[in-house]
Scaffold this active site. Structure first.
Site, mmCIF file in Angstrom:
data_model
loop_
_atom_site.group_PDB
_atom_site.id
_atom_site.type_symbol
_atom_site.label_atom_id
_atom_site.label_comp_id
_atom_site.label_asym_id
_atom_site.label_seq_id
_atom_site.Cartn_x
_atom_site.Cartn_y
_atom_site.Cartn_z
ATOM 1 N N SER A 70 0.821 -1.202 0.000
ATOM 2 C CA SER A 70 0.000 0.000 0.000
ATOM 3 C C SER A 70 0.866 1.269 0.000
ATOM 4 C CB SER A 70 -0.953 -0.062 1.212
ATOM 5 O OG SER A 70 -1.930 0.940 1.161
ATOM 6 N N ASP B 20 -9.843 -5.920 -5.057
ATOM 7 C CA ASP B 20 -9.288 -5.051 -4.020
ATOM 8 C C ASP B 20 -10.111 -3.764 -4.020
ATOM 9 O OD1 ASP B 20 -7.835 -3.197 -2.536
ATOM 10 O OD2 ASP B 20 -5.890 -3.896 -3.251
ATOM 11 N N HIS C 159 -7.368 -6.322 0.027
ATOM 12 C CA HIS C 159 -6.236 -5.396 0.026
ATOM 13 C C HIS C 159 -5.102 -5.848 0.936
ATOM 14 C CE1 HIS C 159 -4.291 -1.586 -0.741
ATOM 15 N NE2 HIS C 159 -4.261 -1.273 0.544
#
Length: 266
Positions: free
Chosen positions: A96, A217, A246
């Site tokens: 991320s 996601d 995710h």
């Protein structure tokens, strides 16, 4: 933080391998997110783990609102850690926000990174004319309003959506680390991340990249992975993961570890 950065950000080096591997967590988690992935790599690597300054496991006094307005300060932290540990070169796995931190760090110091593995990465979350990032501005503002109004209720709603897969233990773990964050810091970092636009730096990345993209996601649509592959300056590949959500390191850790092993071997 200066020379105390190793203590401030809870830096650990696990394993006995002569090669270095960095596992860098994303927003809402801390280094414990890698706990079920880590054992797969400690035989062959010296694995570096640390907490982002915004993590709930870090003393919030270290979070300087003036300094952490962009990802550049997070890049400083990463490079300072590698310098303090005297790491000559490493493979880097970033989830991320840390995927983008790793890319920015590699632009500054391409000599330090042999490979970047980018999980759930996005250079831009907002939709644009010819770019589908996944969110409209109004949707993002609704997220910020919900976080401000009732952080606990927002976490309880957001965590299962982000995990995606039906894995209650992963939802509980993600909820725990989200609750550990001070709500004002969580909101500030969310604003920083969602309002960032790093599309312009992709062409400057020369280190080989492996983009790992899961199915469905909620934060990063598949179009973003394809966009990144097309615009990254150096060699890049997409590794499509047969798992949802995710946070595959929480929801499918052994599967992700095997996929990381494959990516690192290539």
């Amino acid at each position: 933080m200066g020379s105390s950065i190793l203590d401030a950000l809870n830096v650990r080096v696990e394993g006995t391998g002569d090669k270095y591997l960095v596992l860098a967590h994303g927003f809402g988690t801390d280094q414990s997110a890698w706990q079920r992935v880590l054992p797969y790599f400690t035989r062959h690597y010296s694995v570096i783990l640390y907490d982002l300054v915004c993590a709930g496991s870090v003393n919030p006094d270290h979070f300087d609102y003036r300094r952490y307005t962009t990802l550049d300060a997070y890049v400083d932290d990463l490079l300072n850690i590698l310098e303090a540990l005297r790491v000559p070169r490493c493979a880097y796995v970033g989830h991320s926000i840390s995927a983008m931190i790793g890319m920015l760090a590699s632009i500054r110091r391409p000599d330090l990174f042999s490979k970047l593995i980018l999980i759930g990465a996005s250079p831009r979350f907002l939709n644009d004319k010819e770019y589908h990032g996944g969110f409209e501005q109004g949707e993002i503002e609704q997220v910020f309003s919900a976080m401000e109004a009732n952080y606990e209720a927002w976490v309880n709603g957001f965590a299962p959506l982000a995990v995606g897969a039906d894995v209650p233990t992963a939802v509980r773990e993600f909820s725990r680390t989200l609750f550990n964050m001070r709500p004002d810091i969580s909101l500030f970092v969310s604003r920083t991340v969602f309002n960032s636009d790093l599309r312009g730096i992709l062409g400057l990345v020369s280190v080989p990249c492996c983009i790992m993209q899961t199915a469905r996601d909620m934060s990063v649509p598949e179009t973003v992975a394809k966009y990144m592959k097309e615009h990254i300056g150096g060699k890049s590949t997409i590794q499509w993961l047969d798992t949802e959500g995710h946070l595959p390191h929480l929801s499918a850790p052994s599967y992700l570890a095997r996929q990381l092993e494959i990516a690192l071997s290539q």
